[in-house]
Design an enzyme around this catalytic site. Sequence first.
Site, PDB file in Angstrom:
ATOM      1  N   HIS A  56       0.877  -1.091   0.099  1.00  0.00           N
ATOM      2  CA  HIS A  56       0.056   0.169  -0.288  1.00  0.00           C
ATOM      3  C   HIS A  56       0.700   1.332  -0.023  1.00  0.00           C
ATOM      4  CE1 HIS A  56      -3.910  -2.333   1.670  1.00  0.00           C
ATOM      5  NE2 HIS A  56      -3.902  -2.121   0.527  1.00  0.00           N
ATOM      6  N   GLU A 141      -5.708  -8.205   3.759  1.00  0.00           N
ATOM      7  CA  GLU A 141      -5.191  -9.261   4.520  1.00  0.00           C
ATOM      8  C   GLU A 141      -6.123 -10.168   5.074  1.00  0.00           C
ATOM      9  OE1 GLU A 141      -2.406 -10.235   8.589  1.00  0.00           O
ATOM     10  OE2 GLU A 141      -1.967  -8.318   7.248  1.00  0.00           O
ATOM     11  N   SER A 239      -2.892  -0.130   6.667  1.00  0.00           N
ATOM     12  CA  SER A 239      -3.295  -0.232   7.966  1.00  0.00           C
ATOM     13  C   SER A 239      -2.186   0.280   9.045  1.00  0.00           C
ATOM     14  CB  SER A 239      -3.749  -1.810   8.062  1.00  0.00           C
ATOM     15  OG  SER A 239      -3.874  -2.157   9.598  1.00  0.00           O
TER      16      SER A 239
END
Length: 325
Positions: A56, A141, A239
């Site tokens: 990301h 995930e 995240s």
Amino acid sequence: MTNAISKTPSKGHDELRILLANPRGFCAGVDRAIKIVELSIKKFGAPVYVRHEIVHNRYVVEGLEAIGAVFVDELNEVPGDAPVVFSAHGVPKSVPAEAEQRNMIYVDATCPLVSKVHRAVERHQAAGRHILMIGHADHPEVVGTMGQVPEGSMSLVETVEDAEALDTENPGKLAYVTQTTLSVDDTADIVKTLENRFPDLNNPKKEDICYATTNRQVAVKEIAKQADRVIVIGAPNSSNSMRLVEVSEKCGCPGKLVQRGADVDWDWLAGAKTVGITAGASAPEILVEEVIEAIKERYAARVELVTTAEENVVFKVPPVLKDIA
């Protein structure tokens, strides 16, 4: 431990002390995933398709696009004879199954620490346990991990409130796993709630939250003690980067996520005497340098390295790429 790594600031600007967290930035899983894409392009030739963002971070993704990577959402966007790489976040079992059915060349860049959670989920399911997945809904995930076992075998727990409200038919046959990029402290609260409610809950033999996530959160706690602001370099869909902002805030130090040097909010930074800087596990060091240089254009900045752990973890690339690694 804090070490000064720059000279006395030049005159003409307001002085600013920068506390640079160490460790920060790329973890072994991210480094491996990027290398897998690069080696796949070298081995198979461009284009190489990648299902979802390999990690990301737009800077990383655009850099790989420039050398021949093509990012897609699903396998049906990949021509049948083209190689495809699965992202570091992991994929449901249905994805490699589809690739094999189509006789596709595919390389799995799933982080080995995520794969470890996948194998744990399989073992729990085989033992007849219902599995609780502590994580964030729709994160790749979590989708990948819950896709390792038949639908209905797992339940998602996002908050302490979810843990308190959880209803199960067989409380004596429960196990939990966690997303690897969660807040250590928040996860501990959820686990404590689950353990209080379900004394027979089967725990992971070792913490699922990865070493890099834990180490970066510890480092942020250390710099947040001394800083007036903390800048976290990373992507909004990362995240582990977002958790670093939250960790700083919980330590009482305002935190802000930035992606590039141009994104620094100078009004927000005004009045600070000490600023902490770190980077999420998918943010390259070049972006850290870019943010520091942007600050130095406006401040007489002195950089001090704050080291809380040393990392030397390296993950091997898949066997299919070893001949050119």
